[in-house]
Write a protein that holds these residues in place. Structure first.
Motif, mmCIF file in Angstrom:
data_model
loop_
_atom_site.group_PDB
_atom_site.id
_atom_site.type_symbol
_atom_site.label_atom_id
_atom_site.label_comp_id
_atom_site.label_asym_id
_atom_site.label_seq_id
_atom_site.Cartn_x
_atom_site.Cartn_y
_atom_site.Cartn_z
ATOM 1 N N ALA A 53 6.650 7.867 6.436
ATOM 2 C CA ALA A 53 6.952 9.136 5.885
ATOM 3 C C ALA A 53 8.179 9.794 6.243
ATOM 4 O O ALA A 53 8.675 10.762 5.799
ATOM 5 C CB ALA A 53 5.978 9.964 6.947
ATOM 6 N N SER A 94 9.218 6.106 -3.690
ATOM 7 C CA SER A 94 7.415 6.399 -4.869
ATOM 8 C C SER A 94 6.829 6.646 -3.411
ATOM 9 O O SER A 94 7.158 5.462 -2.552
ATOM 10 C CB SER A 94 7.142 6.438 -5.548
ATOM 11 N N MET A 95 5.996 7.119 -2.977
ATOM 12 C CA MET A 95 5.348 6.381 -2.518
ATOM 13 C C MET A 95 3.296 6.596 -2.160
ATOM 14 O O MET A 95 3.126 6.999 -3.357
ATOM 15 C CB MET A 95 4.732 7.046 -0.791
ATOM 16 N N ASN A 99 -5.764 5.873 1.914
ATOM 17 C CA ASN A 99 -6.726 6.200 1.234
ATOM 18 C C ASN A 99 -6.847 6.928 0.141
ATOM 19 O O ASN A 99 -5.902 7.889 -0.069
ATOM 20 C CB ASN A 99 -7.360 7.471 2.408
ATOM 21 N N ALA A 102 -8.342 9.648 -1.186
ATOM 22 C CA ALA A 102 -8.212 11.391 -0.637
ATOM 23 C C ALA A 102 -7.251 11.840 -1.532
ATOM 24 O O ALA A 102 -6.392 12.475 -1.424
ATOM 25 C CB ALA A 102 -7.709 11.681 0.762
ATOM 26 N N ALA A 103 -6.120 10.678 -1.987
ATOM 27 C CA ALA A 103 -4.770 11.263 -1.846
ATOM 28 C C ALA A 103 -4.678 11.540 -3.691
ATOM 29 O O ALA A 103 -3.377 11.759 -3.981
ATOM 30 C CB ALA A 103 -3.335 9.840 -2.194
ATOM 31 N N LEU A 104 -5.526 11.721 -4.467
ATOM 32 C CA LEU A 104 -6.268 11.376 -5.440
ATOM 33 C C LEU A 104 -6.947 13.199 -5.740
ATOM 34 O O LEU A 104 -7.149 13.313 -5.321
ATOM 35 C CB LEU A 104 -7.213 10.683 -6.496
ATOM 36 N N ASN A 105 -5.726 14.133 -6.249
ATOM 37 C CA ASN A 105 -7.012 15.035 -6.740
ATOM 38 C C ASN A 105 -8.008 15.375 -7.211
ATOM 39 O O ASN A 105 -8.209 14.852 -8.323
ATOM 40 C CB ASN A 105 -5.951 16.376 -7.521
ATOM 41 N N PRO A 106 -9.319 15.729 -6.162
ATOM 42 C CA PRO A 106 -10.705 15.620 -6.485
ATOM 43 C C PRO A 106 -10.536 16.787 -7.862
ATOM 44 O O PRO A 106 -11.508 15.708 -8.679
ATOM 45 C CB PRO A 106 -10.993 16.091 -5.514
ATOM 46 N N TYR A 152 -12.953 10.861 -13.026
ATOM 47 C CA TYR A 152 -12.085 11.912 -11.896
ATOM 48 C C TYR A 152 -12.396 10.648 -11.000
ATOM 49 O O TYR A 152 -12.603 9.676 -11.003
ATOM 50 C CB TYR A 152 -13.380 13.323 -11.576
ATOM 51 N N HIS A 154 -13.533 10.813 -8.331
ATOM 52 C CA HIS A 154 -14.745 10.249 -7.237
ATOM 53 C C HIS A 154 -15.129 9.085 -8.463
ATOM 54 O O HIS A 154 -16.179 8.578 -7.847
ATOM 55 C CB HIS A 154 -15.845 11.687 -7.210
ATOM 56 N N MET A 165 -3.816 5.181 -8.526
ATOM 57 C CA MET A 165 -2.460 6.065 -7.323
ATOM 58 C C MET A 165 -1.351 5.089 -7.912
ATOM 59 O O MET A 165 -0.031 6.274 -7.915
ATOM 60 C CB MET A 165 -3.227 5.450 -6.343
ATOM 61 N N MET A 168 0.892 6.596 -10.702
ATOM 62 C CA MET A 168 0.978 7.481 -10.285
ATOM 63 C C MET A 168 2.663 7.247 -10.109
ATOM 64 O O MET A 168 3.369 7.544 -10.486
ATOM 65 C CB MET A 168 0.200 8.268 -9.528
ATOM 66 N N ALA A 169 2.745 6.052 -9.002
ATOM 67 C CA ALA A 169 3.716 6.344 -8.448
ATOM 68 C C ALA A 169 4.814 5.567 -8.677
ATOM 69 O O ALA A 169 5.978 5.688 -8.540
ATOM 70 C CB ALA A 169 3.233 5.500 -6.969
#
Lengths: 544, 343
Positions: A53, A94-95, A99, A102-106, A152, A154, A165, A168-169
């Motif tokens: 972090a 990038s990171m 999880n 949880a890290a993707l916008n729901p 999405y 979920h 993810m 994206m990163a």
């Protein structure tokens, strides 16, 4: 472009609050070159997540950099302004998080998320960004990216979310990627897919990868170098394979010893001699549990499909498989928490499958079949003390009260090596390992004959896992327990069990004695699972 | 297409499921009206000294002479034909009265709701982004005051300040200045009708009349909206996906609006639903204070006069509005959060 990508020197981070200041990082120095994978390993509390972090300038609230430097591509990030960090993040640095779901916008489609990142850093129109996003998803291992782009989070599995993810990163081709436990929430097969993707991207783009993980096997297989952390310091650093094969630092050595892997027996893990195994009588003559053609469906989904197996008295049978294979449902069926749709569950001579789960608590067999739950925290009443948790089954199933009850609880605490002064604490003031011990003591309270263990060590640090596994083995031998051991971790099951059942999509696809099965798996699926097991230390890693 | 069909099926199912509840409302109101003290027949009689024969005659004319179950059956039969009965006071069919006044009430409530949300959302977000600052505390104090002071007091206070002292607001009676010609009635919403009639003077006048009553209502419901927005936003901004978005360098504005607020909307919607219910209730007093010709003050007058039919009609209409409102909120959930499945 300098080769040196990240240079951290003498970094100190502390969590400051009104009452006290806790040191998270205490003089950490490390460096990372282009095209290199550096694994930072250690147990919880080592500060490895804080390190990741700090490197991207997103320390948790309350955490402060107290000293040291973080240089990324020659630029000091500690003193950089927010606007500069915002421009660097996602573009050059990038990171990906632990999880992925949880890290993707729901509430945002996966494709839109990638477009967001692309357009944050590049002057692209929406349509161009969409084309680029599609290509990225393809690269992340989705041959047909269109449905993924529209999905999405979920609607996708954990592994798919993590690959999205990653797309994206790496969208803006960063030079450095920080991956904080990228596979901790994934099963073995997804773990392989995600890590292989990361490794390929590192090679293709000469990216640097800072891999934060607790998993030595993962580090040994994928990393070039490894840094072992302990309470805020790096205790040992070096080439991954040789460091783990010949650890110099005692802590690294202890970590390596505690990690279950091929060729290590439970007795090696213990460090102290375990009681010898009880000699069993003619076990096959009277199995303690026999299950036949057991099925359970939830709505349309078949969770357990015509499963049959036999568990001999005193035997330990492991059930392995990926998430969604029906292992946990099987555990809950056998321990009579849910009702089967079809099939028989015979416990000795009693047809317990025919007894309704809702009424099973009133049946004598309830005392004799106990379950250790997967989630040690969630399965303890947050308002009850450890004492109450262990005493509850004694009160209900055996009617113990007063001093007799207290004496038995203390005896059980002793048996699971839980310090008696911890008995007054509620679950939130116990560590993960201590909670697991409470869960085991609670299961043992009614002196069961059959113990169903559903992933009892998931989420524990390896050293704690080693002590729990050793404890379980000791109890098994001392009490002559029969065990059904559910786990996704083949290395653990290999140490703990006599026989293995491999489950896939609700069915048992292969069954056999542990050593035979691991040496010569017959089914392609089992072969894949076995191949994905971590091997390091004394042996040369030769898989992949 | 399949999605649309599904939504239609859900709406139909929900409306069908509301029928028993509506029936229950009918029964309760009907019985309640008849066991409450007060006799419409004696109130309607020509003089307070009217003889029992005259009262009995009026009673028979009103259909109030039979036993209550029989009266109820007659009422149900009328309802089935769309007849809500007659008002003794206005002498008009209740349905006509209600339809005439409903737009006034809805216009007031909708404007109040839009104003409350338009103020509460930014305040809540701002408070969440700077927790424990002066702004945060100030927002909380204002919100608490709004909900703690009864609406009629707020209303009178606003009238005192903005009409009596400052003279900024127009005469606080009714929907439109009495000297102005109302625009031709199309929707019944004065703001809309005046726009449709291209009559800016009427629009301005109608808007000016609306400001104080709408503000009174909005102040009353702002506190819960601000509080939930702040709480949901705090949680959203601390969530992993916001952290991930920041780690990927997505701009601050976008992070706050799309990654924060967008995911915080579901609890805000829930509270908005209950807030609309509160508004429906609170509008009774506000309509009284501002002499607003809406259905709430109409039914209050009817209740005082022992006029059964308008009260029954009003309660039924309110119940229907609640049913539709709940449905709309549920559908809005689905839009706000794709994880929500509608049953």
């Amino acid at each position: 472009m300098a080769e040196r990508l990240l240079e951290i020197s003498d970094l100190g981070v502390a969590f400051e609050s009104a009452e006290r200041s806790v040191v998270a990082l205490d003089g950490v120095s490390l460096s990372l070159d282009r095209g290199e994978i550096l694994a930072v390993v250690g147990e919880s509390g080592a500060g490895k997540t804080t390190l990741g972090a700090a490197a991207i300038g997103l320390l948790a609230p309350g955490a402060q950099i107290t000293r040291g430097k973080i240089r990324f591509d020659g630029e000091d990030l500690v003193t950089a302004y927010d606007a500069r960090l915002e421009a660097v993040r996602g573009a050059a640095l990038s990171m990906i998080a632990q999880n992925p779901r949880a890290a993707l916008n729901p509430v945002r489609r996966v494709g839109e998320g990638i477009v967001d990142v692309l357009r944050a850093h590049r002057d692209l129109g929406r349509a161009e960004a969409q084309v680029a996003a599609r290509a990225l998803l393809k690269r992340a291992g989705f041959p047909d990216p269109v449905p993924i782009e529209r999905a999405y989070p979920h609607e996708l599995s954990g592994g798919m979310c993590q690959r999205a993810m990653i797309a994206m990163a790496v969208a803006c081709e960063p030079a450095l990627l920080i991956a904080d436990e990228p596979t901790a929430a994934l099963d073995t097969a997804s773990e392989r897919a995600v890590m292989d993707l990361l490794a390929d991207l590192v090679r293709e783009r000469r990216m640097g990868l800072l891999l934060v993980t607790h998993d030595l096997g993962l580090a040994a297989h994928y990393a070039d170098r490894i840094a072992v952390m302990r309470v805020g310091r790096i205790v040992e650093e070096g080439p991954a394979v040789s460091t783990l094969a010949r650890p110099r630092d005692p802590y690294t050595r202890a970590l390596v010893t505690a990690t279950p892997r091929a060729g290590v027996r439970i007795d090696d893990l213990a460090g102290v001699p375990l009681p010898s195994r009880r000699e069993q009588g003619p076990a096959i003559a009277s199995p303690i549990l026999s299950v036949s053609r057991l099925s359970k469906r939830f709505g349309q989904a078949v969770a357990v499909d015509e499963v049959g197996f036999v568990l001999a008295r005193g035997e330990s049978v492991g059930v392995v498989g990926e998430s969604g294979s029906g292992k946990s449902t099987l555990a809950r069926l056998v321990s009579r928490l849910i009702d089967p749709d079809a099939g028989r569950i015979m416990f000795e001579d009693a047809d317990i499958g025919a007894m309704a789960a809702a009424r099973f608590h009133a049946v004598p067999e309830r005392r004799r079949i106990q379950l250790v739950f997967q989630d040690a925290t969630g399965s303890l009443n947050p308002r009850a003390t450890a004492f109450d948790a262990i005493a509850d089954p004694l009160r209900r199933l055996q009617g113990l009260r007063g001093e007799a009850l207290a004496a038995r609880v203390r005896e059980l605490a002793l048996q699971v090596q839980l310090a008696p002064e911890l008995l007054d604490r509620r679950a939130h003031r116990l560590s993960g390992g201590q909670r697991t011990r409470v869960g085991i003591a609670r299961a043992l309270a009614s002196r069961p004959d059959l113990l169903v263990l559903d992933e009892p060590t998931t989420g524990l640090d390896v050293s704690v896992q080693a002590s729990i596994l050793t404890l379980l083995e000791r109890l098994k031998r001392e009490l002559g327990l029969s065990c059904l051991f559910i786990s996704h971790d083949l290395a653990v099951v290999r140490m703990m069990c006599d026989r293995i059942l491999v489950m896939r999509e609700g069915r048992i696809v292969e069954e056999g004695d542990t050593e035979c099965l691991f040496r010569a798996p017959r089914e392609a699926y089992t072969q894949r699972l076995v191949a994905a097991m971590p091997e390091f230390g004394t042996e040369r890693p030769d898989w992949g | 297409m399949a999605g649309l069909m599904r939504i239609v099926a859900i709406v139909a199912r929900r409306l069908a499921a509301a029928v028993p509840a509506l029936f229950g409302v009918l029964v309760v109101t009907f019985v309640l009206m008849r066991i409450l003290p007060g006799d419409p027949a004696s109130l309607m009689a020509s003089s307070p000294s009217a003889g029992p024969e005259e009262i009995a005659e009026i009673r028979a004319r009103l259909g109030l002479d039979g036993p209550i179950p029989e009266q109820f059956l007659v009422y149900l039969g009328d309802l089935a034909q769309g007849d809500l009965g007659q008002s003794f006071v206005t002498g008009q069919p209740v349905a006509t009265d209600l339809m005439e006044r409903l737009p006034a009430s809805l216009e007031l409530i909708l404007v109040a709701l839009i104003a409350a949300v338009a103020v509460a959302l930014p305040l809540g977000v701002a408070a969440a982004l700077r927790p424990a600052t002066l702004l945060d505390h100030g927002v909380r104090v204002v919100g608490t005051l709004g909900v703690a002071i009864p609406t009629f007091v707020t209303g009178l206070l606003l009238i005192y300040v903005f009409y009596y002292r400052l003279g900024w607001a127009p005469d606080p009676t009714g929907r439109l200045d009495v000297f102005l010609d109302p625009p031709p009635r199309i929707t019944g919403f004065l703001l809309v009708d005046s726009l449709l009639a291209a009559d800016p003077a009427a629009f301005r006048a109608a808007a000016a009349q609306l400001v104080l009553p709408a503000a009174t209502l909005a102040l009353f419901v702002m506190a819960p909206l601000v509080r939930i927005t702040r709480a949901a936003m705090l949680e959203a901004m601390a969530s992993e996906h916001v952290r991930a978005a920041r780690a990927l360098g997505i701009g601050r504005r976008r992070v706050v609006l799309v990654y924060g607020l967008r995911t915080a909307l579901v609890p805000v919607l829930t509270v908005a639903g209950t807030v609309i219910s509160t508004l429906l209730g609170a509008s009774v007093l506000v309509e009284k204070v501002f002499a607003w010709p809406g259905i709430a003050s109409y039914s209050l007058d009817a209740l005082a006069a022992g006029d059964f039919a308008p009260v029954q009609g009003f309660v039924l209409l309110m119940a229907l509005i609640y049913v539709v409102l709940n449905l709309v909120i549920d559908l809005a959930y689905r839009l706000a959060d794709p994880r929500v499945t509608l049953a």
